[in-house]
Design a protein around this motif. Structure first.
Motif, short mmCIF file in Angstrom:
data_model
loop_
_atom_site.label_atom_id
_atom_site.label_comp_id
_atom_site.label_asym_id
_atom_site.label_seq_id
_atom_site.Cartn_x
_atom_site.Cartn_y
_atom_site.Cartn_z
N ILE A 68 0.87 -1.18 0.00
CA ILE A 68 0.00 0.00 0.00
C ILE A 68 0.90 1.23 0.00
O ILE A 68 1.69 1.44 0.92
N GLN A 69 0.78 2.00 -1.06
CA GLN A 69 1.65 3.17 -1.19
C GLN A 69 1.06 4.37 -0.46
O GLN A 69 1.78 5.20 0.06
N SER A 70 -0.26 4.46 -0.46
CA SER A 70 -0.88 5.59 0.25
C SER A 70 -2.33 5.25 0.54
O SER A 70 -2.91 4.36 -0.11
N ARG A 71 -2.89 5.94 1.50
CA ARG A 71 -4.33 5.86 1.74
C ARG A 71 -4.83 7.25 2.08
O ARG A 71 -4.13 8.04 2.69
N ILE A 72 -6.04 7.53 1.63
CA ILE A 72 -6.66 8.81 1.96
C ILE A 72 -8.07 8.50 2.43
O ILE A 72 -8.78 7.71 1.79
N VAL A 78 -12.44 5.00 2.23
CA VAL A 78 -10.97 4.94 2.20
C VAL A 78 -10.52 4.63 0.78
O VAL A 78 -10.92 3.61 0.21
N LYS A 79 -9.73 5.52 0.21
CA LYS A 79 -9.10 5.22 -1.09
C LYS A 79 -7.67 4.81 -0.82
O LYS A 79 -6.96 5.51 -0.09
N PHE A 80 -7.24 3.67 -1.37
CA PHE A 80 -5.84 3.31 -1.20
C PHE A 80 -5.20 2.99 -2.54
O PHE A 80 -5.86 2.53 -3.47
N ALA A 81 -3.92 3.31 -2.60
CA ALA A 81 -3.16 3.08 -3.84
C ALA A 81 -2.21 1.91 -3.59
O ALA A 81 -1.50 1.88 -2.59
N VAL A 89 0.87 1.75 -10.39
CA VAL A 89 0.03 1.96 -9.20
C VAL A 89 -1.43 1.85 -9.63
O VAL A 89 -1.82 2.36 -10.68
N VAL A 90 -2.23 1.15 -8.83
CA VAL A 90 -3.68 1.16 -9.05
C VAL A 90 -4.38 1.60 -7.78
O VAL A 90 -3.82 1.48 -6.68
#
Ligand code: SF4
Length: 349
Positions: A68-72, A78-81, A89-90
């Motif tokens: 998981i590169q990021s989460r917002i 929750v959106k996660f990349a 990246v998806v």
């Protein structure tokens, strides 16, 4: 041995070929990874008397090297990349609703469909996701982000019908009762209107898997302008494919209709939509457009949306207005990929 790409039965077959073992050990590994969320299995009691075997399997087994590169977060959404091994990246979105936790998964990096209102479409196509990369999104949402995901929609980045073999195998892994155990009727595969894909899905889908269609326009002229796939599969062909999709009493086809102010939201459009849906076991979700900042489109106001909905109700269409959640973090329908560069990598990384 790509564990995230296999059902438990397939893993047992693999154990038979490789080690002369079967379901006893395969089910133990599967439980540790997919039910307990562990990354290893060697502590499982089923391997207590077979250290050498456990070591050999651990050496042979591969799990996706995703992270998981990021989460917002936007409220409960929750959106996660997910960073993939090749640097692509998806994005995926967790959306808790009453009594259910939905995960919107991606099936491709980018998308070649080029729908005019969609941020992912503006990226173009980079590559298909593997089975493991699709399944990993569910595993990560459950065990790294600790959301009890029990509903899957293939409405993230990509056109699932363009990667259908991987999507179907991923679904088979997701619904395996020895593992993630998502109920099959809680999985929806969405399409922009890929007629051949719909026919293929009908032939190979696990029972009760749901079909969703992103429709958005009901004249060929407008739909071809908004969604170029309509030039290949015009509305008449799309309707034929939908009519041929097998449905039992409890099945329905989910029709997504993104309302664009002054473009597809007139009462005449509602009437045409009702005509298009005649004879189909369909439920319609109306969604207000979520624009990127530089988009030529805007959303209609609430009164126009309600008028459109009421017209469909008058014509006996099952319809709901869906609040598109996650707008603030660009996690709503059609917004995924906004922070990615054209090559599918994270902007600025
Ligand atoms: S709406 Fe779906 S099919 Fe169309 S471009 Fe976006 S991701 Fe692709």
């Amino acid at each position: 041995m790509d564990v995230f790409g296999l059902t438990c039965g397939e893993l047992a077959d693999e154990f038979g070929r490789r080690y002369g073992k079967g379901m006893f050990h395969a089910a133990a590994l599967y439980r540790e990874i997919f039910k307990n969320g562990n990354e290893t299995f060697t502590h499982a009691p089923e391997f207590a008397a077979s250290f050498a075997l456990a070591g050999k399997i651990a050496g042979d087994m591969r799990t996706p090297a995703c992270r998981i590169q990021s989460r917002i977060d936007d409220g409960e959404v929750v959106k996660f990349a997910t960073a993939l091994t090749d640097g692509c990246v998806v994005e995926s979105v967790i959306i808790p609703t009453q009594g259910r936790t939905t995960l919107c998964v991606s099936s491709q990096v980018g998308c070649q469909m080029g729908c005019r209102f969609c941020v992912t479409g503006s990226m173009g196509f980079v590559r298909n996701l593997t089975v493991s990369e699709i399944v990993w999104q569910v595993w990560a949402a459950r065990f790294l982000l600790h959301h009890a995901v029990d509903n899957i929609v293939f409405m993230g980045m990509g056109e699932p019908m363009d990667n259908l073999d991987a999507v179907i195998q991923a679904v088979r892994v997701m619904i395996d009762q020895r593992g993630l155990s998502i109920p099959p009727n809680h999985v929806s595969v969405s399409t922009a209107g890929h007629g051949d894909g719909i026919r293929r899905l009908a032939a190979i889908r696990p029972a009760h898997l749901r079909l969703a269609v992103s429709l958005n326009a009901v004249t060929d002229a407008l739909r071809s302008r908004l969604m170029p796939i309509n030039r290949k599969y015009p509305l008449a062909q799309l309707k034929d494919a939908l009519m041929a999709f097998p449905a039992n009493k409890r099945d329905f086809i989910l029709i997504g209709y993104v309302l664009l102010a002054g473009v597809n939201d007139s009462i005449e459009d509602a009437d045409r939509l009702a005509v298009f849906l005649e004879g189909l076991p369909a439920r319609v979700n109306l969604i207000a457009y979520n624009g990127a900042d530089d988009s030529p489109f805007t959303a209609p106001d609430d009164a126009e949306m309600i008028g459109f909905r009421d017209r469909l109700v008058e014509r006996n269409i099952f319809v709901r207005i869906r609040q598109s959640r996650g707008r603030k973090v660009m996690a709503a329908c059609g917004q995924l990929g906004a922070s990615l560069a054209k090559d599918g990598r994270r902007s600025g990384s």
